[in-house]
Write a protein that holds these residues in place. Structure first.
Motif, short mmCIF file in Angstrom:
data_model
loop_
_atom_site.label_atom_id
_atom_site.label_comp_id
_atom_site.label_asym_id
_atom_site.label_seq_id
_atom_site.Cartn_x
_atom_site.Cartn_y
_atom_site.Cartn_z
N ARG A 68 27.66 -43.72 58.10
CA ARG A 68 28.61 -43.59 59.21
C ARG A 68 29.54 -44.78 59.20
NH1 ARG A 68 24.95 -40.92 64.09
NH2 ARG A 68 24.06 -39.36 62.70
N ASP B 226 30.48 -47.55 60.56
CA ASP B 226 29.98 -48.49 61.57
C ASP B 226 30.27 -49.90 61.10
OD1 ASP B 226 28.78 -48.17 64.00
OD2 ASP B 226 26.91 -47.35 63.18
N ASP B 227 30.50 -50.80 62.04
CA ASP B 227 30.59 -52.21 61.65
C ASP B 227 29.17 -52.75 61.54
OD1 ASP B 227 33.34 -52.28 61.53
OD2 ASP B 227 33.52 -52.59 63.69
N ASP B 228 28.85 -53.32 60.39
CA ASP B 228 27.48 -53.79 60.19
C ASP B 228 27.16 -55.00 61.08
OD1 ASP B 228 27.52 -51.87 58.31
OD2 ASP B 228 27.13 -53.16 56.58
N HIS C 45 23.16 -52.34 63.35
CA HIS C 45 23.95 -51.23 62.81
C HIS C 45 24.20 -51.43 61.32
CE1 HIS C 45 24.88 -51.12 67.10
NE2 HIS C 45 25.03 -49.81 66.91
N HIS D 148 26.32 -49.29 57.96
CA HIS D 148 27.09 -48.11 57.57
C HIS D 148 26.26 -47.17 56.70
CE1 HIS D 148 27.41 -50.86 54.19
NE2 HIS D 148 27.59 -49.80 53.45
#
Ligand SMILES: [Zn+2]
Length: 348
Positions: free
Chosen positions: A199, A201-203, A207, A209
């Motif tokens: 996804r 997403d900012d790591d 979170h 990606h």
């Protein structure tokens, strides 16, 4: 003639006695016992002798042949034995020396958690199925109740590879759609499909990606929400301990109705409250629900006859909780100091 033979015999035996290595022995053997050697040459004189003489001379020749062969063999054995002893001495092992430490690898802890899930599900009769990570929009979204323009797609924004048709799958649910279509609405389904999902997403610490989902699906006759609750409860007890209590809270997913979020009682504080469960006593470990009519229909199953449930666990989340890891990036970097701590032999 007899003297000549005796003299030759003496001469050869002296040479053999003086031989210093295997090469010389081998050369002497060729020189004296070979076809062109003196012993063979003497044999050719036999025809010049009378019958009686032949008898004596024959014996004489046999004697010299035997004596020379024996002497050569003895010497050869002696050299070979010496060589072997020398070799053994040079290769001897000193067992009092400290052992060399052989570095052994350890599996990524995420792999271990996935294997734990697979073991439990396989024991319950589930098949483990794999699918493509580069997926078509149809399987990733449309067949799962997310047509183009659906607002819920925003929550699963992913990486598109070609226009808006080819993408890195944002969940492993498309595998479920593929399996249902392959079974053509006539066979029951019982699968889990662990695998990578992506996804945009900012790591950060929680979170990534890229992450790993462990999703499962059952489609059969007369499957109800109570079956889902029973199955998930058994699985959580097996994975997190027998005293684990499960809790289901209403939720919303596009492909299930009703949908639930699955909580387990905190395995660390047993419900009293601690930093892992943020003092609530409960930990959310995944989502689930009864398969939506539209999904069944879209994948070829008649919802009047068939029903099912689906569930999904986040592998990273489970591993982080179970092993006290506080940064999701730990799974994807290559720091051996982190994986070493989870050597399989010690964990099991
Ligand atoms: Zn707790």
């Amino acid at each position: 003639m007899k003297e000549k033979v005796e003299k030759l015999k003496k001469e050869i035996l002296e040479k053999v006695a003086k031989a210093k290595d295997l090469k010389i022995i081998s050369d002497l053997r060729v020189e004296y016992l070979g076809k062109k050697g003196p012993i063979n040459e003497l044999t050719s004189h036999m025809k010049e002798l009378s019958t009686d003489e032949k008898k004596d001379f024959g014996k004489l020749l046999n004697d010299i042949k035997q004596a020379v062969t024996e002497a050569l063999d003895n010497k050869k054995n002696k050299f070979e034995e010496e060589e072997l002893n020398k070799k053994l001495a040079s290769e001897s092992i000193d067992i009092t020396l400290p052992a060399t430490k052989i570095p052994t690898g350890s599996p990524n802890i995420l792999e271990k958690v996935i294997e734990d899930f697979e073991d439990v599900f396989m024991s319950m009769g589930y098949d483990i199925v794999d699918g493509p990570e580069l997926e078509e929009d149809r399987f990733n979204f449309e067949l799962l109740g997310l047509p183009k323009g659906h607002p819920a797609r925003d929550a699963q924004d992913t990486f598109y590879v070609k226009d808006d048709e080819l993408l890195l799958r944002s969940h492993t649910s498309p595998v479920q759609a593929r399996v249902m279509l392959a079974k053509k609405g006539i066979e029951p389904v019982r699968i889990i499909c662990p695998g990578k999902a992506y996804r945009r997403d900012d790591d950060d610490a929680t979170h990534s990606h890229q992450f790993t989902q462990i999703e499962g699906l059952i489609v059969d006759k007369n499957i109800k929400l109570s079956d889902l609750k029973g199955t998930v409860t058994v699985i959580c007890k097996r994975l997190f301990g027998n005293d684990t209590v499960t809790r289901f809270r209403p939720s919303y997913y596009q492909f299930t109705e009703p949908s639930v979020e699955m909580d387990i009682s905190c395995f660390n504080c047993k419900g009293k409250g601690c930093n892992i469960c943020k003092n609530s006593g409960w930990i959310t470990i995944g989502g689930a629900g009864v398969v939506h009519y539209d999904v069944l229909r879209g994948c070829g199953y008649d919802p009047e006859k068939w029903s099912g449930f689906a569930f999904g666990f986040g592998a990273e989340r489970c591993a982080m909780l179970k092993y006290g890891i506080n940064d999701i990036r730990t799974f994807y970097n290559t720091d051996l100091r982190e994986t070493k701590n989870f050597d399989r032999r010690e964990v099991e």
